[in-house]
Structures are given as structure tokens and as C-alpha cells.
Write a protein that holds these residues in place. Structure first.
Motif, PDB file in Angstrom:
ATOM      1  N   GLN A  37     -27.328 -88.107 -22.170  1.00 46.15           N
ATOM      2  CA  GLN A  37     -26.478 -89.140 -22.443  1.00 46.15           C
ATOM      3  C   GLN A  37     -27.161 -89.744 -23.857  1.00 46.15           C
ATOM      4  OE1 GLN A  37     -23.954 -90.272 -21.750  1.00 46.15           O
ATOM      5  NE2 GLN A  37     -23.355 -90.070 -19.760  1.00 46.15           N
ATOM      6  N   THR A  38     -28.594 -89.733 -23.789  1.00 48.47           N
ATOM      7  CA  THR A  38     -29.096 -89.945 -24.982  1.00 48.47           C
ATOM      8  C   THR A  38     -29.307 -89.166 -26.017  1.00 48.47           C
ATOM      9  OG1 THR A  38     -30.677 -91.467 -23.526  1.00 48.47           O
ATOM     10  CG2 THR A  38     -31.497 -91.004 -25.703  1.00 48.47           C
ATOM     11  N   ASP A  39     -29.546 -87.879 -25.665  1.00 50.27           N
ATOM     12  CA  ASP A  39     -29.834 -86.739 -26.701  1.00 50.27           C
ATOM     13  C   ASP A  39     -28.409 -86.393 -27.267  1.00 50.27           C
ATOM     14  OD1 ASP A  39     -32.005 -84.506 -27.450  1.00 50.27           O
ATOM     15  OD2 ASP A  39     -30.276 -83.535 -27.462  1.00 50.27           O
ATOM     16  N   CYS A  40     -27.311 -86.307 -26.746  1.00 46.89           N
ATOM     17  CA  CYS A  40     -26.068 -85.581 -27.262  1.00 46.89           C
ATOM     18  C   CYS A  40     -25.438 -86.786 -28.172  1.00 46.89           C
ATOM     19  CB  CYS A  40     -25.170 -85.371 -26.387  1.00 46.89           C
ATOM     20  SG  CYS A  40     -25.506 -83.744 -25.430  1.00 46.89           S
ATOM     21  N   SER A  41     -25.054 -86.330 -29.289  1.00 46.95           N
ATOM     22  CA  SER A  41     -24.284 -87.141 -30.224  1.00 46.95           C
ATOM     23  C   SER A  41     -23.075 -87.311 -29.713  1.00 46.95           C
ATOM     24  CB  SER A  41     -24.095 -86.478 -31.767  1.00 46.95           C
ATOM     25  OG  SER A  41     -23.465 -85.184 -31.361  1.00 46.95           O
TER      26      SER A  41
END
Length: 336
Positions: A37-41
Motif C-alpha cells: 500500500q505504501t510502496d506501490c504508486s
């Protein structure tokens, strides 16, 4: 001064801790979803939502995509991956399946659907169970991973004929044998090595093993050369092809210590000169001593034996054109 040093050390330690926490792999799928959720653009999240489940893995490295973090979590190179162990313990050891499961779960979370791990994992688990059963009979079965495995060279021809249209075969016939092999060894050749299980083992690899051919690249070379000859109505000369590859490995192997020249013990070889025997087109390879501390250098050739050259003589040999290297070696070894 001590205060500054102390502050510097604390900053360094905190930085390392932060980096370690950032790089630590998730412990399970739930934590992987949180991390993604944080890592993906946002753009990648949209692509994931729009992509069919069966194609999600293609967004990741090393398949067709560039997104790498999931590969880093599940790669066999990551010996400390808790997530990889988590999936293996649930019957999923294939990396493509591991990445697919993580992305399917993440996709469900993105669209607000309940993430049922057992439901997601089960289809992949069944596939891997089937694979395990196939592996028990992989050297006799005619199908592995859903792909028919030819039983011999003639069967390879039949399968390849089914793959390619007549127009393709007509074009191939117009190429030289070297052109055909050069153009197909990487692409179609890789497909054969992977899908006909020449690396993992199959009845086709067993067929070649029993004829004295052990390397999948050599098997591919024989299949391709033979198919081109088959198309053009030429003699296959299978035994001659096999002999070529057997000689290839012999000539390219560095000399073992038990055949070193008398009085020589610590010879090192990491340089070679390649050539072809004119009489029968068999491969040749000159191994050159790389740790000589004098003006004399040992060379070894499977076909000719040992010879000590001056560095000037060696330079002259290395400068010789490929086509006349055998002639130069005959002269050096006094074999005329």
C-alpha cells in the motif's frame, strides 16, 4: 568533540536500524499488503486492479515487468525471507506462484474484497501438487507442466513441424545451418530447453543422456542443426554431432594436474585460443599458462599436447588468424 562523535554514532545506528526495518521482508501476506500500500504508486495500483489475476505476475521482475520488491521478498537468494518461508510452509515453492498470490491478495484489498488466503493459495497448491507427481515420472511421462515432451529426435521434428507454418519452414530452408541455429538458439532454443525440460530432466533429456550428451545447450544445438538438415533433405549425421560436443568439452577443459609436464606443479590457466580442425571441423582450444614469472609460457592442447613457448612466440600465435591457427599449431608442435 566526544559529544559530536556520540551524536554521529547514534545517527549512524538509527539510520542502519531504519534501513534494516525498511528492507525487512514481511512475515505474511497481510503484512505484505500493508507494505505494498505504501510502496506501490497510484498508477501501478490502477494497473494491478485492471490486470487479470493470471497475468499479474507479469508486472513483476523477472518476468515481464520492472516492479522488483515482491521478487526481492520471495527470491531464493533471500535466505532470510520470512514471507517466502511462510508461503513454502503452505505448499507454494514456485516463485511465479508466490508473486501471483501476493499480487492477487493485494488486488483484492485494493478493490475492497475480502482477502481469503486459503482460497487464493489453493489453486496454486493443486498445481504444485500435480507437478510433484509429474516429477516422480518425469523421465518416462510424455507430458510435463502441460507440455508434450518428444521422445526422440524424430519426434522433435514432428513437434516443430506443428509449431511452424509452411511459409516459415520455406524461409528456414533458405538459411544456412549456422544462420538458422544462430537465429533460433536463444529464442526458440530457450523455449525447448525450458518447456521440454532439458534442464530439469525429461524423457527427451534422458534420450540425449543415453547417447552421451549431457548439457541442455548441446541438446538444443543438435535438435536445431538436425531439424535444418531434415528440412533440406540432408544427412542428419547424429553420431558426428554428438562426437563434436563430446570433443568440445574435452578440449575446453583446462588440463588437470596429473598430466602437467614433469617438474611443473603450480600452473594456472585462465586464457584460451580457440580454433577448428580443418580435416573434420572438430573444435580445438589452446590453454595458456597465466602465472608464468619467466619468459617461458606453457600451453596445452588436447589434440597436440604440451609445449613451452617464449612470450614472443605466444604473441605470434595469439595474433594468428582463426582460419590458420591449426596450421600454426602444427608447425609449433612439429607435427608436419
Amino acid at each position: 568533540m566526544r559529544k559530536l562523535i556520540t551524536i554521529f554514532i547514534l545517527v549512524l545506528i538509527l539510520g542502519q536500524l531504519s534501513y534494516g526495518q525498511k528492507r525487512k521482508t514481511p512475515k505474511d501476506i497481510k503484512e505484505a499488503i500493508t507494505r505494498l500500500q505504501t510502496d506501490c504508486s497510484d498508477s501501478l495500483k490502477n494497473i494491478i486492479v485492471e490486470t487479470k489475476d493470471s497475468y499479474l505476475f507479469q508486472l513483476c521482475y523477472p518476468w515481464k515487468g520492472d516492479y522488483r520488491i515482491i521478487y526481492d521478498w520471495t527470491s531464493s537468494k533471500n535466505k532470510r525471507s520470512v514471507l517466502r518461508k511462510y508461503l513454502i510452509n503452505r505448499g507454494i515453492s514456485n516463485n511465479k506462484h508466490q508473486q501471483s498470490i501476493i499480487l492477487i491478495a493485494f488486488k483484492k484489498s485494493l478493490i475492497g474484497v475480502n482477502v481469503n488466503e486459503i482460497e487464493i493459495i489453493e489453486p496454486f497448491k493443486k498445481i504444485e501438487n500435480n507437478w510433484a507427481n509429474e516429477d516422480l515420472v518425469r523421465y518416462t511421462t510424455d507430458t510435463i507442466r502441460g507440455v508434450y515432451i518428444p521422445k526422440d529426435l524424430e519426434d522433435c521434428f514432428r513437434r516443430i513441424n506443428e509449431f511452424w507454418a509452411d511459409s516459415t519452414k520455406t524461409e528456414i530452408k533458405s538459411w544456412t545451418e549456422d544462420e538458422f541455429t544462430g537465429r533460433t538458439h536463444i529464442g526458440f532454443g530457450r523455449w525447448m530447453r525450458n518447456n521440454w525440460q532439458l534442464w530439469g530432466g525429461s524423457r527427451l533429456s534422458k534420450y540425449f543422456n543415453e547417447k552421451g550428451v549431457s548439457h541442455p545447450d548441446d541438446m538444443t544445438g543438435i535438435i536445431l542443426d538436425s531439424y535444418h538438415r531434415h528440412l533440406n533433405g540432408k544427412e542428419i549425421a547424429l553420431e558426428k554431432q554428438i562426437e563434436y560436443y563430446q570433443i568440445y568439452w574435452k578440449v575446453n577443459s583446462a588440463p588437470s594436474k596429473d598430466i602437467y609436464p614433469k617438474g611443473s606443479r603450480k600452473l594456472e590457466f585462465d586464457m584460451v585460443i580457440l580454433y577448428t580442425l580443418n580435416e573434420n571441423n572438430m573444435p580445438g582450444c589452446v590453454h595458456i599458462q597465466s602465472n608464468s614469472k619467466s619468459n617461458k609460457v606453457w600451453i596445452y592442447d588436447f589434440h597436440f599436447g604440451w609445449k613451452q613457448l617464449t612470450k614472443d612466440e605466444l604473441y605470434k600465435l595469439k595474433s594468428t588468424a582463426y582460419e590458420i591457427r591449426e596450421k600454426a599449431l602444427i608447425k609449433i608442435f612439429n607435427k608436419e
